[in-house]
Design a protein around this motif. Structure first.
Motif, PDB file in Angstrom:
ATOM      1  N   GLU A  62      -5.009   3.330  12.124  1.00  0.00           N
ATOM      2  CA  GLU A  62      -5.182   1.800  12.660  1.00  0.00           C
ATOM      3  C   GLU A  62      -5.658   0.954  11.541  1.00  0.00           C
ATOM      4  O   GLU A  62      -6.623   1.794  10.734  1.00  0.00           O
ATOM      5  CB  GLU A  62      -5.995   2.071  13.915  1.00  0.00           C
ATOM      6  CG  GLU A  62      -5.375   2.445  15.111  1.00  0.00           C
ATOM      7  CD  GLU A  62      -6.641   2.631  16.188  1.00  0.00           C
ATOM      8  OE1 GLU A  62      -7.550   2.030  16.258  1.00  0.00           O
ATOM      9  OE2 GLU A  62      -6.292   3.446  17.137  1.00  0.00           O
ATOM     10  N   ARG A  63      -5.655  -0.319  11.802  1.00  0.00           N
ATOM     11  CA  ARG A  63      -6.126  -1.148  10.731  1.00  0.00           C
ATOM     12  C   ARG A  63      -7.572  -1.250  10.760  1.00  0.00           C
ATOM     13  O   ARG A  63      -8.275  -1.063  11.873  1.00  0.00           O
ATOM     14  CB  ARG A  63      -5.613  -2.397  10.906  1.00  0.00           C
ATOM     15  CG  ARG A  63      -4.551  -2.794  10.126  1.00  0.00           C
ATOM     16  CD  ARG A  63      -4.364  -4.190   9.948  1.00  0.00           C
ATOM     17  NE  ARG A  63      -3.943  -5.128  10.996  1.00  0.00           N
ATOM     18  CZ  ARG A  63      -4.003  -6.219  11.058  1.00  0.00           C
ATOM     19  NH1 ARG A  63      -4.898  -6.994  10.073  1.00  0.00           N
ATOM     20  NH2 ARG A  63      -3.595  -6.883  12.093  1.00  0.00           N
ATOM     21  N   LEU A  64      -8.250  -1.165   9.623  1.00  0.00           N
ATOM     22  CA  LEU A  64      -9.956  -1.253   9.398  1.00  0.00           C
ATOM     23  C   LEU A  64     -10.711   0.023  10.387  1.00  0.00           C
ATOM     24  O   LEU A  64     -11.618  -0.037  10.309  1.00  0.00           O
ATOM     25  CB  LEU A  64     -10.283  -2.536  10.325  1.00  0.00           C
ATOM     26  CG  LEU A  64      -9.845  -3.843   9.659  1.00  0.00           C
ATOM     27  CD1 LEU A  64     -10.397  -5.010  10.375  1.00  0.00           C
ATOM     28  CD2 LEU A  64     -10.169  -3.974   8.210  1.00  0.00           C
ATOM     29  N   TYR A  65      -9.699   0.953  10.609  1.00  0.00           N
ATOM     30  CA  TYR A  65     -10.571   2.167  11.092  1.00  0.00           C
ATOM     31  C   TYR A  65     -11.073   2.961   9.939  1.00  0.00           C
ATOM     32  O   TYR A  65     -10.264   3.362   9.102  1.00  0.00           O
ATOM     33  CB  TYR A  65      -9.706   3.035  11.841  1.00  0.00           C
ATOM     34  CG  TYR A  65     -10.441   4.067  12.541  1.00  0.00           C
ATOM     35  CD1 TYR A  65     -11.109   4.036  13.613  1.00  0.00           C
ATOM     36  CD2 TYR A  65     -10.492   5.517  11.999  1.00  0.00           C
ATOM     37  CE1 TYR A  65     -11.982   4.948  14.029  1.00  0.00           C
ATOM     38  CE2 TYR A  65     -10.990   6.295  12.371  1.00  0.00           C
ATOM     39  CZ  TYR A  65     -11.799   5.874  13.557  1.00  0.00           C
ATOM     40  OH  TYR A  65     -12.772   7.146  13.920  1.00  0.00           O
ATOM     41  N   GLN A  66     -12.222   3.287   9.957  1.00  0.00           N
ATOM     42  CA  GLN A  66     -13.001   4.154   9.037  1.00  0.00           C
ATOM     43  C   GLN A  66     -13.709   5.307  10.120  1.00  0.00           C
ATOM     44  O   GLN A  66     -14.629   4.860  10.526  1.00  0.00           O
ATOM     45  CB  GLN A  66     -13.794   3.602   7.769  1.00  0.00           C
ATOM     46  CG  GLN A  66     -12.661   2.855   6.918  1.00  0.00           C
ATOM     47  CD  GLN A  66     -13.713   2.471   5.539  1.00  0.00           C
ATOM     48  OE1 GLN A  66     -14.749   1.900   6.064  1.00  0.00           O
ATOM     49  NE2 GLN A  66     -13.113   2.367   4.597  1.00  0.00           N
ATOM     50  N   GLU A  67     -13.891   6.517   9.390  1.00  0.00           N
ATOM     51  CA  GLU A  67     -14.533   7.381  10.359  1.00  0.00           C
ATOM     52  C   GLU A  67     -15.844   7.179  10.126  1.00  0.00           C
ATOM     53  O   GLU A  67     -16.616   7.121   8.933  1.00  0.00           O
ATOM     54  CB  GLU A  67     -14.230   8.835   9.751  1.00  0.00           C
ATOM     55  CG  GLU A  67     -14.964  10.053  10.499  1.00  0.00           C
ATOM     56  CD  GLU A  67     -14.431  11.262  10.144  1.00  0.00           C
ATOM     57  OE1 GLU A  67     -14.885  12.114  10.632  1.00  0.00           O
ATOM     58  OE2 GLU A  67     -13.999  11.466   9.157  1.00  0.00           O
ATOM     59  N   GLY A  68     -16.662   7.248  11.324  1.00  0.00           N
ATOM     60  CA  GLY A  68     -18.052   6.972  11.257  1.00  0.00           C
ATOM     61  C   GLY A  68     -18.307   5.792  10.454  1.00  0.00           C
ATOM     62  O   GLY A  68     -19.609   5.802   9.956  1.00  0.00           O
TER      63      GLY A  68
ATOM     64  N   LEU B 129      -4.389   3.186   5.077  1.00  0.00           N
ATOM     65  CA  LEU B 129      -3.433   3.996   5.760  1.00  0.00           C
ATOM     66  C   LEU B 129      -2.624   3.361   6.776  1.00  0.00           C
ATOM     67  O   LEU B 129      -1.383   3.705   6.953  1.00  0.00           O
ATOM     68  CB  LEU B 129      -4.177   5.096   6.492  1.00  0.00           C
ATOM     69  CG  LEU B 129      -4.648   6.319   5.738  1.00  0.00           C
ATOM     70  CD1 LEU B 129      -5.626   7.334   6.648  1.00  0.00           C
ATOM     71  CD2 LEU B 129      -3.522   6.991   5.111  1.00  0.00           C
ATOM     72  N   ALA B 130      -3.135   2.010   7.036  1.00  0.00           N
ATOM     73  CA  ALA B 130      -2.299   1.080   8.040  1.00  0.00           C
ATOM     74  C   ALA B 130      -1.271   0.541   7.181  1.00  0.00           C
ATOM     75  O   ALA B 130       0.076   0.580   7.701  1.00  0.00           O
ATOM     76  CB  ALA B 130      -3.090   0.051   8.495  1.00  0.00           C
TER      77      ALA B 130
ATOM     78  N   ASN C 197      -1.941   5.830  -2.237  1.00  0.00           N
ATOM     79  CA  ASN C 197      -3.027   5.801  -1.240  1.00  0.00           C
ATOM     80  C   ASN C 197      -3.138   6.848  -0.574  1.00  0.00           C
ATOM     81  O   ASN C 197      -4.343   7.180  -0.485  1.00  0.00           O
ATOM     82  CB  ASN C 197      -2.231   4.898  -0.170  1.00  0.00           C
ATOM     83  CG  ASN C 197      -2.955   3.581   0.089  1.00  0.00           C
ATOM     84  OD1 ASN C 197      -4.048   3.946   0.365  1.00  0.00           O
ATOM     85  ND2 ASN C 197      -2.338   2.508   0.241  1.00  0.00           N
ATOM     86  N   LEU C 198      -2.051   7.887  -0.634  1.00  0.00           N
ATOM     87  CA  LEU C 198      -2.472   8.879   0.052  1.00  0.00           C
ATOM     88  C   LEU C 198      -3.169   9.890  -0.944  1.00  0.00           C
ATOM     89  O   LEU C 198      -4.231  10.611  -0.558  1.00  0.00           O
ATOM     90  CB  LEU C 198      -1.147   9.602   0.654  1.00  0.00           C
ATOM     91  CG  LEU C 198      -0.556   9.126   1.754  1.00  0.00           C
ATOM     92  CD1 LEU C 198       0.925   9.837   2.153  1.00  0.00           C
ATOM     93  CD2 LEU C 198      -1.590   8.808   2.965  1.00  0.00           C
ATOM     94  N   ILE C 199      -2.686  10.008  -2.184  1.00  0.00           N
ATOM     95  CA  ILE C 199      -3.412  10.902  -3.069  1.00  0.00           C
ATOM     96  C   ILE C 199      -4.705  10.357  -3.203  1.00  0.00           C
ATOM     97  O   ILE C 199      -5.581  11.233  -3.458  1.00  0.00           O
ATOM     98  CB  ILE C 199      -2.515  10.947  -4.210  1.00  0.00           C
ATOM     99  CG1 ILE C 199      -1.150  11.543  -4.123  1.00  0.00           C
ATOM    100  CG2 ILE C 199      -3.205  11.949  -5.292  1.00  0.00           C
ATOM    101  CD1 ILE C 199      -0.106  11.552  -5.139  1.00  0.00           C
ATOM    102  N   GLY C 200      -4.876   9.012  -3.641  1.00  0.00           N
ATOM    103  CA  GLY C 200      -6.173   8.388  -3.918  1.00  0.00           C
ATOM    104  C   GLY C 200      -7.263   8.854  -2.577  1.00  0.00           C
ATOM    105  O   GLY C 200      -8.216   9.357  -2.916  1.00  0.00           O
TER     106      GLY C 200
END
Lengths: 562, 109
Positions: free
Chosen positions: A358-364, A378-379, A308-311
């Motif tokens: 946070e769940r379902l959070y995506q920048e902009g 990330l959640a 997840n993190l590397i992806g």
């Protein structure tokens, strides 16, 4: 229907609160002398009492109302109490009179009561408390205290006790119905995700068949289109997997099967799986760290976190960028391993950093920017890391890159022994060791293949062991002669032999294992006690050291002797 | 039912300025001192603060005690705001004008 029930309860609550407010207004009007008649409902309908004496309505009201009422002296002695209050405490009214009110409260509320009375002499106060009832139970009540003037002896307190048990019950039911709804939602989510996977697998399979040219030659254009379909299907599958994972986490269904993980192996595996993606984008993907570091974690989960993190790092780093995974002992926290995934991508602004987990959070709303995913990754990582008692965080400078870090507990034999040694605070009768000595068959030359085989074997041992009783120990390598795997079990010789037999059978059944390795399974008692002892913490630690020593000797001897 | 209430609430805000009717019901008990005071105070408050847009109804519970049950009247005098909704009660002889105006939502809280 469930939400209807919730609505009814809420309406009930509001109704009760409105009724309370009205009663309070009535009491206040009576205090101010603005009322001189009462309409009292009875079996023959309402009767009206008009009163010249201002104390009369007070008394009628006090007796008729469904709240408990008492007049207290400034010291808190009960001077008057209505039937209802007596009933709430289960005592006859005459036993209430003259008693200190504080004695009718439950133990925990007593200390605060004198202060409440002092406050009430200044202004009206309200507080929640618990009345003692006859049968040792307690009744949740709201207490309203107001200052009144007593004719003979100066100041006093008027106390109104409202039974809150209905409200408490209603709140409890509201909470339960909310939980039921959440559970239903999770079940639905999990069900739907499962159902979505089946047709998707079909799409994937047939697209690959077409792409492989099995059903006929393709033009370059057709291949191109199919590639796009395949890529989209893969994206969709990742999203569904994330949904499914979230549903599992929500439902508390994620079981962490901890064992000993060589951190470097996990990182190496994750990087191997993502090397293709990195190469496609022209990103340099590297690793660096302590090769011997062991962590106590679920190997599949560790891989999941790393992927997840590397992806993510690959996703947000432009072509020609650089992603590096580092791992080592956490500085200042010797019991923990620290893994960092560093990129020189677009970075994350500070307010966003606080929210990325946070769940379902995506920048902009980055779906528009062409980044795939649901914003669950990330959640999920955060949940997984904390279920391993680790921490996860991010540091970033916008424009310069981001570093995601997480910690996992370092593996140590002593640390994991306590469930094996003790049960409900007493020592187990015996602790045994089941050893599996595995040697690769000559055909299993490639290290790659052996690492798959040993993972399979580890999984099998995890499956056979009981989580609260046994631990799967890290294997001891003696390449090329083989590797010793072991389970430390909180059981005696016969229990250990049973477990050994089970492992033998399962290994025979597993095709990959029987094809690729020759294994010998044996069991032995490491420590036996005659009686059940009640050990102190220090005793357990001492025994753990002793057992750890015996175990490592047994494992090394076995692997060294061949 | 919820929808209906919401609609009327909306209307209430819109109509206040336009001169909505206030329908008030006062419960008294014959000619007790507080009942008479309440009648007098109500008259004064309405004339001063709701001129021309109120309608009052006085119910003497000594004459018809059965009417107390309808609005669940306990203490007398009590003023009930029938319109605009929601129903509101003000208990006492209405001697504190400010409290009455706040209670009736004639002036904001």
């Amino acid at each position: 229907m469930k939400s209807q029930c919730g609505r009814n309860l809420r309406a009930e609550l509001e109704h009760t609160q409105a009724r309370l407010a009205e009663l309070e207004a009535t009491m206040n009007a009576i205090y101010r002398g603005e009322v001189d008649a009462l309409a009292v409902g009875g079996p023959q309908g309402s009767r009206i009492f008009t009163l010249q004496n201002p104390e009369e309505p007070y008394r009628i009201l006090a007796e008729r109302m469904s709240e408990g009422v008492a007049t207290l002296s400034a010291e808190g002695t009960i001077l008057f109490c209505n039937q209802r209050l007596a009933k709430m405490t289960g005592l006859p009214p005459e036993r209430m009179l003259g008693a200190p009110f504080v004695s009718k409260l439950c133990e925990e509320d007593r200390a605060g009561f004198p202060g409440l009375v002092q406050l009430a002499l200044q202004h009206n106060v309200r507080s929640e408390g618990h009345l003692l009832q006859e049968n040792e139970s307690v009744l949740p009540v709201q207490l309203s205290l107001s200052r009144i003037l007593l004719q003979e002896s100066g100041e006093g307190i008027c106390l109104v006790a409202t039974d809150l048990s209905e409200r408490v019950r209603a709140e409890e039911e509201l909470r339960l119905s909310r939980e039921r709804q959440l559970r239903l939602k999770d079940e639905l989510l999990s069900h739907v995700s499962h159902e979505l996977r089946t047709p998707l697998a079909c799409i994937h399979q047939f697209t690959t068949i077409l792409l492989d040219g099995i059903s006929g030659e393709l033009t370059a254009d057709q291949s191109g289109v199919l590639e796009i379909i395949l890529k989209s299907a893969n994206q969709l599958r990742t999203m569904i997997d994330d949904l499914l994972e979230t549903a599992r986490i929500e439902a508390g269904k994620v079981k962490v099967a901890r064992s000993c993980v060589v951190l470097q192996d996990a990182v190496r595996e994750a990087i191997q799986m993502l090397r293709g993606t990195a190469a496609e984008k022209g990103i340099d993907l590297e690793r660096e760290g302590h090769s011997e570091l062991l962590v106590y974690a679920d190997p599949r989960r560790v891989l999941q976190i790393l992927l997840n993190l590397i992806g993510n790092a690959l996703k947000f780093t432009p072509a020609g960028g650089h992603v590096e995974v580092k791992y080592g002992v956490a500085p200042g926290e010797p019991g923990y391993a620290l893994v960092t995934v560093e990129d020189d991508g677009c970075g994350i602004s500070e307010p966003v950093q606080a929210r990325v987990f946070e769940r379902l959070y995506q920048e902009g709303g980055s779906i528009d920017q062409g980044h795939e995913g649901l914003g669950l990754g990330l959640a999920i990582c955060k949940e997984l890391v904390s279920s391993h008692k680790g921490k996860i965080w991010v540091e970033s400078q916008p424009g310069k890159g981001s570093t995601f870090s997480f910690t996992l507990p370092v593996y140590s034999l002593e640390r994991i022994l306590s469930p094996v040694l003790t049960e409900n605070g007493t020592l187990r009768r015996a602790v045994s060791l089941i050893l599996v000595r595995a040697v690769p068959k000559p055909t299993t030359a490639a290290i790659e293949q052996w690492s798959r085989t040993r993972r399979k074997l580890n999984e099998l041992l995890c499956r056979c062991s009981l989580p609260d009783k046994d631990v799967v120990l890290p294997s001891v390598r003696a390449q090329p002669a083989g590797e010793t795997f072991a389970i430390l079990a909180g059981t005696d010789a016969s229990g250990a032999e049973l477990l050994a037999q089970r492992i033998r059978q399962q290994m025979k059944r597993c095709q990959e294992l029987s094809e690729n390795c020759v294994a010998q399974v044996s069991s032995q008692v490491v420590r036996a006690t005659q009686e059940l002892e009640t050990p102190t913490k220090e005793d357990v630690e001492a025994i753990a050291r002793e057992v750890a020593c015996a175990v490592s000797q047994a494992m090394n001897m076995r692997s060294g002797s061949r | 039912m919820n929808r209906k209430t919401a609609k009327q609430d909306g209307k209430k805000k819109g109509q206040k300025a336009a001169g909505e009717m206030w329908n008030l019901r006062l419960y008294i008990a014959g000619e007790t001192a507080r009942s008479i005071a309440a009648l007098r105070n109500l008259q004064k408050i309405c004339d001063e603060h709701l001129p021309g847009k109120y309608h009052t109804e006085v119910i003497d519970l000594l004459e018809s005690p059965q009417l107390a049950a309808g609005d669940q009247i306990l203490a007398v005098p009590t003023l009930v705001r029938m319109l605009p909704p929601p129903l509101k009660k003000i208990i006492g002889d209405l001697s504190n004008t400010e409290r009455v105006l706040v209670g009736l939502d004639v002036v904001p809280r």
